[in-house]
Scaffold this motif. Structure first.
Motif, short mmCIF file in Angstrom:
data_model
loop_
_atom_site.label_atom_id
_atom_site.label_comp_id
_atom_site.label_asym_id
_atom_site.label_seq_id
_atom_site.Cartn_x
_atom_site.Cartn_y
_atom_site.Cartn_z
N PRO A 235 18.11 -0.47 14.97
CA PRO A 235 16.74 -0.01 14.68
C PRO A 235 16.70 1.50 14.40
CG PRO A 235 16.82 -1.29 16.72
CD PRO A 235 18.23 -1.01 16.31
N LYS A 236 15.87 1.89 13.44
CA LYS A 236 15.73 3.31 13.12
C LYS A 236 15.25 4.11 14.33
CE LYS A 236 14.49 2.79 8.27
NZ LYS A 236 13.45 3.02 7.26
N GLU A 237 14.35 3.50 15.10
CA GLU A 237 13.73 4.21 16.21
C GLU A 237 14.73 4.59 17.31
OE1 GLU A 237 12.66 0.87 15.50
OE2 GLU A 237 11.43 1.68 13.89
N THR A 238 15.60 3.65 17.67
CA THR A 238 16.51 3.89 18.79
C THR A 238 17.92 4.27 18.36
OG1 THR A 238 17.18 1.56 18.91
CG2 THR A 238 15.25 2.23 20.22
N LYS A 239 18.28 3.89 17.14
CA LYS A 239 19.64 4.12 16.62
C LYS A 239 20.70 3.52 17.54
CE LYS A 239 18.56 8.17 13.90
NZ LYS A 239 17.29 8.71 14.14
N GLN A 240 20.32 2.44 18.23
CA GLN A 240 21.23 1.77 19.15
C GLN A 240 21.56 0.37 18.61
OE1 GLN A 240 22.50 3.10 22.14
NE2 GLN A 240 21.60 4.97 21.31
N PHE A 241 22.84 0.02 18.64
CA PHE A 241 23.30 -1.30 18.21
C PHE A 241 22.62 -2.36 19.05
CE2 PHE A 241 26.26 -4.84 18.59
CZ PHE A 241 26.68 -5.03 17.28
N LYS A 242 22.07 -3.38 18.40
CA LYS A 242 21.38 -4.44 19.11
C LYS A 242 21.79 -5.79 18.51
CE LYS A 242 16.87 -5.64 20.84
NZ LYS A 242 15.46 -5.31 20.90
N ARG A 243 22.23 -6.69 19.34
CA ARG A 243 22.68 -8.00 18.90
C ARG A 243 21.49 -8.97 18.86
NH1 ARG A 243 27.74 -9.48 18.21
NH2 ARG A 243 28.83 -7.92 19.40
N LEU A 244 21.46 -9.83 17.82
CA LEU A 244 20.44 -10.88 17.78
C LEU A 244 20.76 -11.92 18.85
CD1 LEU A 244 20.15 -11.56 13.94
CD2 LEU A 244 18.48 -10.43 15.38
N THR A 245 19.72 -12.44 19.48
CA THR A 245 19.92 -13.51 20.46
C THR A 245 20.13 -14.82 19.72
OG1 THR A 245 17.58 -14.08 20.59
CG2 THR A 245 18.38 -12.35 22.10
N ARG A 246 20.66 -15.79 20.41
CA ARG A 246 20.84 -17.13 19.82
C ARG A 246 19.48 -17.67 19.37
NH1 ARG A 246 24.21 -18.57 17.03
NH2 ARG A 246 25.57 -17.43 18.39
N GLU A 247 18.44 -17.43 20.18
CA GLU A 247 17.09 -17.90 19.83
C GLU A 247 16.60 -17.25 18.54
OE1 GLU A 247 17.84 -16.61 22.97
OE2 GLU A 247 18.10 -18.60 23.87
N ASP A 248 16.88 -15.95 18.38
CA ASP A 248 16.50 -15.25 17.14
C ASP A 248 17.21 -15.86 15.93
OD1 ASP A 248 14.79 -13.41 18.37
OD2 ASP A 248 16.37 -11.91 18.61
N PHE B 80 27.28 -24.63 6.99
CA PHE B 80 26.39 -23.72 7.72
C PHE B 80 26.04 -24.33 9.07
CE2 PHE B 80 22.25 -22.21 9.10
CZ PHE B 80 22.40 -20.83 8.98
N ASP B 81 26.19 -23.54 10.11
CA ASP B 81 25.87 -23.97 11.47
C ASP B 81 25.46 -22.73 12.26
OD1 ASP B 81 25.81 -24.90 14.08
OD2 ASP B 81 27.85 -25.71 14.05
N VAL B 82 24.24 -22.72 12.80
CA VAL B 82 23.77 -21.54 13.52
C VAL B 82 24.68 -21.18 14.68
CG1 VAL B 82 21.34 -21.72 12.84
CG2 VAL B 82 22.14 -22.86 14.90
N ALA B 83 25.41 -22.12 15.21
CA ALA B 83 26.34 -21.83 16.32
C ALA B 83 27.48 -20.92 15.86
CB ALA B 83 26.89 -23.13 16.89
N ARG B 84 27.73 -20.86 14.55
CA ARG B 84 28.81 -20.04 14.00
C ARG B 84 28.32 -18.66 13.54
NH1 ARG B 84 31.31 -23.08 9.27
NH2 ARG B 84 32.67 -21.28 9.31
N ILE B 85 27.01 -18.42 13.63
CA ILE B 85 26.42 -17.19 13.12
C ILE B 85 26.20 -16.20 14.26
CG2 ILE B 85 24.44 -16.20 11.88
CD1 ILE B 85 26.11 -18.20 10.21
N ASP B 86 26.53 -14.96 13.99
CA ASP B 86 26.27 -13.87 14.93
C ASP B 86 25.65 -12.75 14.11
OD1 ASP B 86 26.23 -12.43 17.25
OD2 ASP B 86 28.37 -12.02 17.29
N GLY B 87 24.77 -11.99 14.69
CA GLY B 87 24.13 -10.92 13.94
C GLY B 87 23.76 -9.75 14.82
N ALA B 88 23.64 -8.61 14.20
CA ALA B 88 23.25 -7.40 14.90
C ALA B 88 22.56 -6.45 13.93
CB ALA B 88 24.47 -6.73 15.52
N TYR B 89 21.89 -5.47 14.48
CA TYR B 89 21.19 -4.48 13.66
C TYR B 89 21.06 -3.19 14.46
CZ TYR B 89 17.16 -5.90 16.46
OH TYR B 89 16.31 -6.18 17.50
#
Length: 75
Positions: A56-69, A45-54
């Motif tokens: 939101p119900k409100e906007t219905k727009q794809f949003k990527r998690l930041t490295r800080e998140d 496990f290494d956070v540098a290898r992790i990418d994420g997105a979601y």
């Protein structure tokens, strides 16, 4: 995806079944997902290898998690 086609590493399925709740906040669900990744990947496990997105119900727009998140949720 058919449930029979999904492979979940040992211990991860139990973690998800025990901790997941439909009423979870986004933050709690994301922390749980990170915990599942940590369990599945172990020493790899290494956070540098992790990418994420979601989406939101409100906007219905794809949003990527930041490295800080990702770092915040992985703690």
């Amino acid at each position: 995806i058919d449930e029979d086609e999904v492979i979940i590493l040992p211990g991860v399925k139990e973690l998800l079944e025990k901790q997941y709740k439909e009423t979870m906040s986004f933050d709690d669900a994301t922390r749980m997902a990170m915990a599942a990744l940590k369990k599945a990947l172990g020493n790899d496990f290494d956070v540098a290898r992790i990418d994420g997105a979601y989406i939101p119900k409100e906007t219905k727009q794809f949003k990527r998690l930041t490295r800080e998140d990702i770092v915040k949720y992985a703690k």
